[in-house]
Design a protein around this motif. Structure first.
Motif, PDB file in Angstrom:
ATOM      1  N   GLY A  12       0.798  -1.311   0.040  1.00 46.17           N
ATOM      2  CA  GLY A  12       0.046  -0.017  -0.103  1.00 46.17           C
ATOM      3  C   GLY A  12       0.804   1.424  -0.086  1.00 46.17           C
ATOM      4  N   GLN A  13       0.507   2.413   0.535  1.00 46.45           N
ATOM      5  CA  GLN A  13       1.222   3.440   0.661  1.00 46.45           C
ATOM      6  C   GLN A  13       2.512   3.290   1.334  1.00 46.45           C
ATOM      7  N   ILE A  14       2.483   2.859   2.484  1.00 45.33           N
ATOM      8  CA  ILE A  14       3.803   2.713   3.352  1.00 45.33           C
ATOM      9  C   ILE A  14       4.786   1.828   2.304  1.00 45.33           C
ATOM     10  N   GLY A  15       4.154   0.258   2.060  1.00 46.11           N
ATOM     11  CA  GLY A  15       4.883  -0.382   1.114  1.00 46.11           C
ATOM     12  C   GLY A  15       5.584   0.133   0.059  1.00 46.11           C
ATOM     13  N   PHE A  33       5.021  -7.840  -1.728  1.00 46.72           N
ATOM     14  CA  PHE A  33       4.053  -8.860  -1.589  1.00 46.72           C
ATOM     15  C   PHE A  33       2.596  -8.224  -1.092  1.00 46.72           C
ATOM     16  N   ASP A  34       1.549  -8.885  -1.887  1.00 40.01           N
ATOM     17  CA  ASP A  34       0.231  -8.202  -1.363  1.00 40.01           C
ATOM     18  C   ASP A  34      -0.932  -9.011  -1.705  1.00 40.01           C
ATOM     19  N   VAL A  35      -1.998  -8.863  -1.026  1.00 39.00           N
ATOM     20  CA  VAL A  35      -3.033 -10.098  -1.505  1.00 39.00           C
ATOM     21  C   VAL A  35      -3.883  -9.244  -2.452  1.00 39.00           C
ATOM     22  N   VAL A  77       6.246  -5.459   7.761  1.00 34.03           N
ATOM     23  CA  VAL A  77       5.010  -5.515   7.466  1.00 34.03           C
ATOM     24  C   VAL A  77       4.309  -4.507   7.749  1.00 34.03           C
ATOM     25  N   THR A  78       3.315  -4.166   6.754  1.00 32.64           N
ATOM     26  CA  THR A  78       2.413  -2.894   6.729  1.00 32.64           C
ATOM     27  C   THR A  78       1.164  -3.335   6.335  1.00 32.64           C
ATOM     28  N   ALA A  79       0.703  -4.883   6.142  1.00 31.37           N
ATOM     29  CA  ALA A  79      -0.421  -5.600   5.694  1.00 31.37           C
ATOM     30  C   ALA A  79      -1.394  -5.205   6.766  1.00 31.37           C
ATOM     31  N   GLU A 101      -2.037 -13.264  11.724  1.00 36.24           N
ATOM     32  CA  GLU A 101      -1.923 -14.624  11.638  1.00 36.24           C
ATOM     33  C   GLU A 101      -1.448 -15.134  10.416  1.00 36.24           C
ATOM     34  N   GLN A 102      -1.973 -14.714   9.312  1.00 38.08           N
ATOM     35  CA  GLN A 102      -1.719 -15.320   7.880  1.00 38.08           C
ATOM     36  C   GLN A 102      -0.336 -14.651   7.722  1.00 38.08           C
ATOM     37  N   VAL A 103       0.330 -13.578   7.977  1.00 36.77           N
ATOM     38  CA  VAL A 103       1.482 -13.090   7.519  1.00 36.77           C
ATOM     39  C   VAL A 103       2.473 -13.911   8.543  1.00 36.77           C
ATOM     40  N   CYS A 118       7.406  -4.711  12.355  1.00 41.66           N
ATOM     41  CA  CYS A 118       5.708  -4.372  12.121  1.00 41.66           C
ATOM     42  C   CYS A 118       5.607  -2.973  12.201  1.00 41.66           C
ATOM     43  N   VAL A 119       4.755  -2.738  11.345  1.00 41.41           N
ATOM     44  CA  VAL A 119       3.940  -1.165  11.271  1.00 41.41           C
ATOM     45  C   VAL A 119       2.584  -1.194  11.241  1.00 41.41           C
ATOM     46  N   THR A 120       1.810  -2.575  11.223  1.00 38.12           N
ATOM     47  CA  THR A 120       0.602  -2.339  11.201  1.00 38.12           C
ATOM     48  C   THR A 120       0.025  -1.972  12.562  1.00 38.12           C
ATOM     49  N   ASN A 121      -1.165  -1.196  12.410  1.00 38.68           N
ATOM     50  CA  ASN A 121      -1.705  -0.693  13.775  1.00 38.68           C
ATOM     51  C   ASN A 121      -3.054  -1.680  14.158  1.00 38.68           C
ATOM     52  N   PRO A 122      -3.489  -1.816  15.388  1.00 35.73           N
ATOM     53  CA  PRO A 122      -2.641  -1.045  16.487  1.00 35.73           C
ATOM     54  C   PRO A 122      -1.372  -1.743  16.874  1.00 35.73           C
ATOM     55  N   GLY A 143       8.555  -3.649  16.487  1.00 38.96           N
ATOM     56  CA  GLY A 143       7.484  -2.724  16.152  1.00 38.96           C
ATOM     57  C   GLY A 143       8.046  -1.375  16.029  1.00 38.96           C
ATOM     58  N   MET A 144       7.709  -0.558  14.938  1.00 38.03           N
ATOM     59  CA  MET A 144       8.002   0.806  14.355  1.00 38.03           C
ATOM     60  C   MET A 144       7.016   1.629  14.828  1.00 38.03           C
ATOM     61  N   ALA A 145       7.412   2.441  15.765  1.00 34.54           N
ATOM     62  CA  ALA A 145       6.512   3.629  16.240  1.00 34.54           C
ATOM     63  C   ALA A 145       7.389   4.817  16.871  1.00 34.54           C
ATOM     64  N   VAL A 147      10.544   5.514  16.565  1.00 37.98           N
ATOM     65  CA  VAL A 147      11.441   6.311  15.428  1.00 37.98           C
ATOM     66  C   VAL A 147      10.555   7.255  14.858  1.00 37.98           C
ATOM     67  N   LEU A 148       9.310   7.060  14.509  1.00 37.40           N
ATOM     68  CA  LEU A 148       8.401   7.650  13.800  1.00 37.40           C
ATOM     69  C   LEU A 148       8.081   9.171  14.860  1.00 37.40           C
ATOM     70  N   ASP A 149       7.683   8.656  16.285  1.00 39.87           N
ATOM     71  CA  ASP A 149       7.078   9.576  17.084  1.00 39.87           C
ATOM     72  C   ASP A 149       8.289  10.519  17.485  1.00 39.87           C
ATOM     73  N   GLY A 175       3.703   2.951  24.571  1.00 40.59           N
ATOM     74  CA  GLY A 175       3.015   2.461  23.338  1.00 40.59           C
ATOM     75  C   GLY A 175       2.588   3.745  22.442  1.00 40.59           C
ATOM     76  N   HIS A 176       2.282   3.257  21.202  1.00 43.77           N
ATOM     77  CA  HIS A 176       2.152   4.214  20.009  1.00 43.77           C
ATOM     78  C   HIS A 176       0.696   4.646  20.001  1.00 43.77           C
ATOM     79  N   GLY A 177       0.313   5.724  20.889  1.00 44.82           N
ATOM     80  CA  GLY A 177      -0.994   6.271  21.000  1.00 44.82           C
ATOM     81  C   GLY A 177      -0.922   7.440  21.728  1.00 44.82           C
TER      82      GLY A 177
HETATM   83  P1  A3D Z   1      -2.580   0.795   2.966  1.00 45.42           P
HETATM   84  O1  A3D Z   1      -2.341   1.503   1.848  1.00 45.42           O
HETATM   85  O2  A3D Z   1      -3.978   0.535   3.101  1.00 45.42           O
HETATM   86  O3  A3D Z   1      -1.665  -0.448   2.653  1.00 45.42           O
HETATM   87  C1  A3D Z   1      -2.090  -1.627   3.317  1.00 45.42           C
HETATM   88  C2  A3D Z   1      -1.929  -2.825   2.360  1.00 45.42           C
HETATM   89  O4  A3D Z   1      -2.319  -4.172   3.136  1.00 45.42           O
HETATM   90  C3  A3D Z   1      -3.076  -2.740   1.075  1.00 45.42           C
HETATM   91  O5  A3D Z   1      -2.417  -2.887  -0.093  1.00 45.42           O
HETATM   92  C4  A3D Z   1      -3.860  -4.123   1.427  1.00 45.42           C
HETATM   93  O6  A3D Z   1      -4.201  -4.709  -0.114  1.00 45.42           O
HETATM   94  C5  A3D Z   1      -2.821  -5.115   2.065  1.00 45.42           C
HETATM   95  N1  A3D Z   1      -3.361  -6.440   2.872  1.00 45.42           N
HETATM   96  C6  A3D Z   1      -4.556  -6.409   3.425  1.00 45.42           C
HETATM   97  N2  A3D Z   1      -4.793  -7.468   3.920  1.00 45.42           N
HETATM   98  C7  A3D Z   1      -3.443  -8.093   3.666  1.00 45.42           C
HETATM   99  C8  A3D Z   1      -3.053  -9.769   3.909  1.00 45.42           C
HETATM  100  N3  A3D Z   1      -3.783 -10.419   4.561  1.00 45.42           N
HETATM  101  N4  A3D Z   1      -1.940  -9.886   3.466  1.00 45.42           N
HETATM  102  C9  A3D Z   1      -0.999  -9.057   2.610  1.00 45.42           C
HETATM  103  N5  A3D Z   1      -1.596  -7.787   2.446  1.00 45.42           N
HETATM  104  C10 A3D Z   1      -2.685  -7.377   2.875  1.00 45.42           C
HETATM  105  O7  A3D Z   1      -2.045   1.112   4.429  1.00 45.42           O
HETATM  106  P2  A3D Z   1      -0.709   2.081   4.726  1.00 45.42           P
HETATM  107  O8  A3D Z   1       0.261   1.410   3.970  1.00 45.42           O
HETATM  108  O9  A3D Z   1      -1.070   3.591   4.523  1.00 45.42           O
HETATM  109  O10 A3D Z   1      -0.503   1.627   6.125  1.00 45.42           O
HETATM  110  C11 A3D Z   1      -0.225   0.295   6.692  1.00 45.42           C
HETATM  111  C12 A3D Z   1      -0.378   0.148   8.086  1.00 45.42           C
HETATM  112  O11 A3D Z   1       0.334   0.953   8.652  1.00 45.42           O
HETATM  113  C13 A3D Z   1      -1.773   0.487   8.641  1.00 45.42           C
HETATM  114  O12 A3D Z   1      -2.098  -0.409   9.473  1.00 45.42           O
HETATM  115  C14 A3D Z   1      -1.538   1.883   9.274  1.00 45.42           C
HETATM  116  O13 A3D Z   1      -2.387   2.207  10.247  1.00 45.42           O
HETATM  117  C15 A3D Z   1      -0.075   1.427   9.825  1.00 45.42           C
HETATM  118  N6  A3D Z   1       0.690   2.711  10.138  1.00 45.42           N
HETATM  119  C16 A3D Z   1       1.541   2.760  11.334  1.00 45.42           C
HETATM  120  C17 A3D Z   1       2.096   3.767  11.858  1.00 45.42           C
HETATM  121  C18 A3D Z   1       2.845   3.469  13.052  1.00 45.42           C
HETATM  122  O14 A3D Z   1       3.556   4.511  13.321  1.00 45.42           O
HETATM  123  C19 A3D Z   1       2.901   2.354  13.828  1.00 45.42           C
HETATM  124  C20 A3D Z   1       2.037   4.990  11.061  1.00 45.42           C
HETATM  125  C21 A3D Z   1       1.445   4.910   9.839  1.00 45.42           C
HETATM  126  C22 A3D Z   1       0.558   3.788   9.465  1.00 45.42           C
END
Ligand code: A3D
Length: 321
Positions: A12-15, A33-35, A77-79, A101-103, A118-122, A143-145, A147-149, A175-177
């Motif tokens: 996605g955006q971060i990936g 990698f993405d679904v 991991v940002t999935a 669980e899948q990842v 790991c970057v995925t929230n929460p 988990g990454m949080a 460094v960003l904060d 925590g990241h909140g």
């Molecule tokens: P987004 O652009 O939606 O990308 C997420 C990607 O995950 C999409 O391309 C989906 O297709 C893919 N996806 C969904 N399910 C699966 C799966 N089962 N297996 C593989 N891929 C899958 O989101 P983003 O890139 O903007 O953000 C990703 C995550 O990072 C989100 O959970 C955000 O909340 C989180 N995030 C965390 C921080 C921290 O500081 C911790 C900051 C910004 C974003």
């Protein structure tokens, strides 16, 4: 020597930004990698086509099957799905927990020796779930949080003082909140602590308090501006900094969500603390002294993370068993 392999789960955006930054820094070959079919292939091809112009050598590819990540040295991991209107925090937790669980299973099968970020929230709950689901050693899953904060805190301070961001150091724990703990005492400019800078008249306590508050709400500020989606440039840059410290054995001291086994009086929980990242993953967890106010803020943050992990345990009681 063969190039390192970096697997990005979630294109996605971060990936996508991670793939570009990994290429620009020549960290290694990149697999997105993405679904979603076509997205990882399209983004990797687009970045590969930028390489001749930008002048970097890296092989980039896209995958929809976990065999694509085989033998990765680093997995980021940002999935997951973002929170949509009408979706409760628990709904989001349940969905992203299933994704972890899948990842986790995919990483365990194809990249069991990787360093996993790991970057995925929460964040603090998802990194906990990812470690349990993958079964990888806790020092190889972070988990990454922080460094960003901390980067947000540093940027706001540099702006306030009109000095280079390079000379500003800042520390954020917990925590990241919204109840993260920006540590004013351990932040400053070129070794001059923030409380001294207040005494020197560089800023006022009120302005420091406002910057701390802005840092806590930094993620929300971007979401409100973007309207759809959340921050991705700074989160990607932060995860790349952690990956670089591992791949180049730099032993950087970075605030990361790390697995605690009694440090700070906390056990079996991932929480943002200062760690050394080197070739062995999390090589050391640094326990700094906290005063009573900082400790109280940390305890509040711990309580929120525990609540989220408790919810995960209720939804998936067998996780990691
Ligand atoms: P987004 O652009 O939606 O990308 C997420 C990607 O995950 C999409 O391309 C989906 O297709 C893919 N996806 C969904 N399910 C699966 C799966 N089962 N297996 C593989 N891929 C899958 O989101 P983003 O890139 O903007 O953000 C990703 C995550 O990072 C989100 O959970 C955000 O909340 C989180 N995030 C965390 C921080 C921290 O500081 C911790 C900051 C910004 C974003």
């Amino acid at each position: 020597m063969a190039r390192a392999k970096i697997a990005l789960i979630g294109a996605g955006q971060i990936g996508g930004t991670l793939a570009l930054l990994a290429g620009l820094k020549e960290l290694g070959d990149v697999v997105l990698f993405d679904v979603a079919e076509g997205i990882p292939q399209g983004k990797s091809l687009d970045i590969a086509e930028a390489a001749p112009v930008l002048g970097f050598d890296a092989a980039l590819s896209g995958a929809n099957g976990y065999e694509g990540i085989a033998g990765a040295d680093v997995v980021i991991v940002t999935a997951g799905v973002p929170r949509k209107p009408g979706m409760s925090r628990s709904d989001l937790l349940g969905i992203n927990l299933k994704v972890m669980e899948q990842v986790g299973a995919g990483i365990a099968q194809y990249a069991p020796d990787a360093f996993v970020i790991c970057v995925t929230n929460p964040l603090d709950a998802m990194v906990w779930a990812l470690q349990k689901a993958s079964g990888l050693p806790t020092h190889k899953v972070v988990g990454m949080a922080g460094v960003l904060d901390s980067a947000r805190f540093r940027y706001f301070l540099a702006d306030e003082f009109d000095v280079s961001v390079e000379d500003v150091t800042a520390f954020v724990l917990g925590g990241h909140g919204d109840d993260m703990v920006p540590l004013v005492r351990y932040s400053g400019v070129a070794g001059i602590p923030l409380p001294d800078l207040v005494k020197m008249g560089w800023t006022s306590q009120e302005k420091v308090d406002a910057i701390v508050e802005r840092t806590r709400k930094g993620g929300g500020e971007i979401v409100n501006l973007l309207k759809t989606g959340s921050a991705f440039y700074a989160p990607a840059a932060s995860a790349i900094e952690m990956a670089t410290s591992y791949l180049r054995d730099k032993k950087r001291l970075l605030p990361c969500a790390a697995y605690l086994t009694g440090q700070y009086g906390i056990d079996d929980l991932y929480l943002g603390v200062p760690v050394i990242i080197g070739a062995n993953g999390v090589e050391r967890i640094v326990e700094i002294e906290l005063d009573a106010t900082e400790r109280a803020m940390l305890d509040k943050s711990v309580a929120s993370v525990k609540e989220l992990v408790g919810e995960c345990q209720k939804i998936a009681p067998g996780l990691g068993a």
